[in-house]
Design an enzyme around this catalytic site. Structure first.
Site, PDB file in Angstrom:
ATOM      1  N   ASN A  23      24.421  44.454  76.591  1.00 15.16           N
ATOM      2  CA  ASN A  23      24.862  43.108  76.184  1.00 15.16           C
ATOM      3  C   ASN A  23      25.224  42.192  77.359  1.00 15.16           C
ATOM      4  O   ASN A  23      25.243  40.977  77.199  1.00 15.16           O
ATOM      5  CB  ASN A  23      26.063  43.272  75.237  1.00 15.16           C
ATOM      6  CG  ASN A  23      26.768  41.965  74.987  1.00 15.16           C
ATOM      7  OD1 ASN A  23      26.265  41.111  74.253  1.00 15.16           O
ATOM      8  ND2 ASN A  23      27.916  41.764  75.623  1.00 15.16           N
ATOM      9  N   TYR A  53      17.034  31.694  82.090  1.00 16.81           N
ATOM     10  CA  TYR A  53      17.696  32.310  80.926  1.00 16.81           C
ATOM     11  C   TYR A  53      16.702  32.621  79.793  1.00 16.81           C
ATOM     12  O   TYR A  53      16.573  33.789  79.393  1.00 16.81           O
ATOM     13  CB  TYR A  53      18.859  31.432  80.458  1.00 16.81           C
ATOM     14  CG  TYR A  53      19.668  32.056  79.361  1.00 16.81           C
ATOM     15  CD1 TYR A  53      20.449  33.186  79.616  1.00 16.81           C
ATOM     16  CD2 TYR A  53      19.653  31.558  78.062  1.00 16.81           C
ATOM     17  CE1 TYR A  53      21.192  33.785  78.604  1.00 16.81           C
ATOM     18  CE2 TYR A  53      20.388  32.145  77.051  1.00 16.81           C
ATOM     19  CZ  TYR A  53      21.159  33.257  77.327  1.00 16.81           C
ATOM     20  OH  TYR A  53      21.888  33.854  76.328  1.00 16.81           O
ATOM     21  N   LYS A  83      15.348  36.367  78.437  1.00 19.79           N
ATOM     22  CA  LYS A  83      15.564  36.818  77.058  1.00 19.79           C
ATOM     23  C   LYS A  83      14.235  37.112  76.342  1.00 19.79           C
ATOM     24  O   LYS A  83      14.171  37.992  75.485  1.00 19.79           O
ATOM     25  CB  LYS A  83      16.404  35.793  76.288  1.00 19.79           C
ATOM     26  CG  LYS A  83      17.842  35.659  76.817  1.00 19.79           C
ATOM     27  CD  LYS A  83      18.606  36.980  76.727  1.00 19.79           C
ATOM     28  CE  LYS A  83      20.068  36.830  77.086  1.00 19.79           C
ATOM     29  NZ  LYS A  83      20.823  38.099  76.989  1.00 19.79           N
TER      30      LYS A  83
HETATM   31  P1  NAD Z   1      30.545  35.996  77.961  1.00 20.87           P
HETATM   32  O1  NAD Z   1      30.362  35.207  79.205  1.00 20.87           O
HETATM   33  O2  NAD Z   1      31.763  35.790  77.136  1.00 20.87           O
HETATM   34  O3  NAD Z   1      30.412  37.557  78.275  1.00 20.87           O
HETATM   35  C1  NAD Z   1      29.459  38.042  79.175  1.00 20.87           C
HETATM   36  C2  NAD Z   1      29.712  39.491  79.483  1.00 20.87           C
HETATM   37  O4  NAD Z   1      28.723  39.933  80.430  1.00 20.87           O
HETATM   38  C3  NAD Z   1      31.074  39.733  80.118  1.00 20.87           C
HETATM   39  O5  NAD Z   1      31.660  40.895  79.565  1.00 20.87           O
HETATM   40  C4  NAD Z   1      30.751  39.974  81.587  1.00 20.87           C
HETATM   41  O6  NAD Z   1      31.621  40.890  82.208  1.00 20.87           O
HETATM   42  C5  NAD Z   1      29.363  40.566  81.515  1.00 20.87           C
HETATM   43  N1  NAD Z   1      28.646  40.323  82.767  1.00 20.87           N
HETATM   44  C6  NAD Z   1      28.201  39.143  83.243  1.00 20.87           C
HETATM   45  N2  NAD Z   1      27.660  39.333  84.471  1.00 20.87           N
HETATM   46  C7  NAD Z   1      27.770  40.649  84.761  1.00 20.87           C
HETATM   47  C8  NAD Z   1      27.396  41.462  85.861  1.00 20.87           C
HETATM   48  N3  NAD Z   1      26.805  40.951  86.943  1.00 20.87           N
HETATM   49  N4  NAD Z   1      27.675  42.785  85.809  1.00 20.87           N
HETATM   50  C9  NAD Z   1      28.253  43.326  84.746  1.00 20.87           C
HETATM   51  N5  NAD Z   1      28.637  42.619  83.654  1.00 20.87           N
HETATM   52  C10 NAD Z   1      28.389  41.299  83.679  1.00 20.87           C
HETATM   53  O7  NAD Z   1      29.236  35.670  77.126  1.00 20.87           O
HETATM   54  P2  NAD Z   1      28.753  36.042  75.658  1.00 20.87           P
HETATM   55  O8  NAD Z   1      28.432  34.769  74.994  1.00 20.87           O
HETATM   56  O9  NAD Z   1      29.672  37.012  75.003  1.00 20.87           O
HETATM   57  O10 NAD Z   1      27.367  36.747  76.014  1.00 20.87           O
HETATM   58  C11 NAD Z   1      27.062  38.096  75.692  1.00 20.87           C
HETATM   59  C12 NAD Z   1      25.567  38.224  75.533  1.00 20.87           C
HETATM   60  O11 NAD Z   1      25.154  37.369  74.455  1.00 20.87           O
HETATM   61  C13 NAD Z   1      24.761  37.768  76.754  1.00 20.87           C
HETATM   62  O12 NAD Z   1      23.682  38.644  76.951  1.00 20.87           O
HETATM   63  C14 NAD Z   1      24.282  36.386  76.348  1.00 20.87           C
HETATM   64  O13 NAD Z   1      23.100  36.033  77.024  1.00 20.87           O
HETATM   65  C15 NAD Z   1      24.058  36.583  74.866  1.00 20.87           C
HETATM   66  N6  NAD Z   1      24.012  35.366  74.071  1.00 20.87           N
HETATM   67  C16 NAD Z   1      25.073  34.538  73.990  1.00 20.87           C
HETATM   68  C17 NAD Z   1      24.985  33.379  73.223  1.00 20.87           C
HETATM   69  C18 NAD Z   1      26.114  32.414  73.087  1.00 20.87           C
HETATM   70  O14 NAD Z   1      25.894  31.311  72.555  1.00 20.87           O
HETATM   71  N7  NAD Z   1      27.324  32.749  73.495  1.00 20.87           N
HETATM   72  C19 NAD Z   1      23.795  33.089  72.542  1.00 20.87           C
HETATM   73  C20 NAD Z   1      22.727  33.971  72.646  1.00 20.87           C
HETATM   74  C21 NAD Z   1      22.853  35.113  73.414  1.00 20.87           C
END
Ligand code: NAD
Length: 245
Positions: free
Chosen positions: A88, A153, A157
């Site tokens: 994730n 990005y 994905k």
């Molecule tokens: P967030 O920024 O709240 O959390 C991101 C997580 O990834 C954190 O726990 C962070 O520690 C970890 N992370 C980031 N870089 C890292 C690294 N270099 N090494 C290890 N861990 C790392 O974001 P989120 O919205 O919870 O995103 C989680 C997933 O959901 C991601 O893959 C994101 O692309 C995807 N996503 C999010 C959304 C959205 O709208 N929030 C939409 C589609 C997909």
């Protein structure tokens, strides 16, 4: 729904990942969260402890094969099996191609797809030993729609979707299921920085009339991780309120 299962969740310290950790734990899995550094891992573990949920955490460099190998081995030695991996962790981007350096682009590809390859590769031998397992990847709505800026990005994905489908085919003979969840705009730090002027018009385009909450996304992960999804593999499940195929 996950009693007796051991689950690893990368990017489990906040946002969607933390909600997955919480929900898996409430559903009786042993959960190991990964984060990028000690402070954020400790903070998440303590937050969950206050809710009565005990998990452990690590902060391996997800792009370093030997670092990940060591931690995964330690987890398998401790619990005797690894049943579920949730890839994730992710970062986003929002700059024009002219303002994106090669290093910026590579950084996104490294964490959003190369790390998924790396962690999966280290976990798969343990799943094969048990002739079962579930690998789940976090994709995104923009893997299908693209986005106007931040080319790395959506590129990463879309790669996640291809990785999911092909790995599902490769691992099906070993009873390992591989699926992805593609969230729409979800209420986490990743979108918290977007101004109201950007979010409000976007909400108007969502038939369900709101952005997603982390629990909306975590519920889909719980279903796909559980035996209720025992005949589902190679799927990218959209969880975005968008009413389209
Ligand atoms: P967030 O920024 O709240 O959390 C991101 C997580 O990834 C954190 O726990 C962070 O520690 C970890 N992370 C980031 N870089 C890292 C690294 N270099 N090494 C290890 N861990 C790392 O974001 P989120 O919205 O919870 O995103 C989680 C997933 O959901 C991601 O893959 C994101 O692309 C995807 N996503 C999010 C959304 C959205 O709208 N929030 C939409 C589609 C997909």
């Amino acid at each position: 729904m996950l009693e007796g299962k051991v689950a690893i969740v990368t990017g489990g310290t906040k946002g969607i990942g933390l909600e997955i950790v919480r929900l898996f734990k409430k559903n009786k899995a042993e959960v190991i969260l990964f984060g990028s550094k000690k402070e954020t891992v400790d903070k998440a573990i303590n937050e969950l402890k206050e809710e009565g949920l005990n998990v452990i955490g690590y902060y391996p460099n997800l792009n370093n094969p030997s670092d990940v190998n060591k931690v995964i081995k330690e987890i398998n030695d401790k619990y005797g099996h690894i049943d579920i991996l949730v890839n994730n962790a992710g970062i986003s981007s929002n700059t024009s191609i002219e303002d994106t350096t090669y290093e910026d682009f590579t950084k996104i590809i490294d964490i959003n797809i190369n790390a998924i390859f790396n962690v999966s590769k280290e976990v798969i031998p343990y799943m094969k030993e048990n002739n079962k397992g579930v690998i789940l990847n976090t994709s995104s709505m923009v893997s299908i729609t693209g986005q106007p800026k931040g080319i790395g990005y959506p590129t990463s994905k879309t790669a996640v979707n291809g990785f999911t489908l092909s790995l599902a085919r490769e691992l099906a003979p070993f009873k390992i299921r591989v699926n992805a969840v593609a969230p729409g705009i979800t209420n986490t730090d990743m979108v918290a920085n977007l101004p109201k002027e950007v979010i409000e018009p976007l909400i108007k385009t969502i038939p369900l009339g709101r952005i997603g909450e982390p629990i909306d996304i975590a519920n889909a992960f719980l279903f796909l991780a559980s035996d209720m999804a025992s005949y589902i593999t190679g799927v990218v499940l959209s969880v975005d309120g968008l009413a389209r195929n």
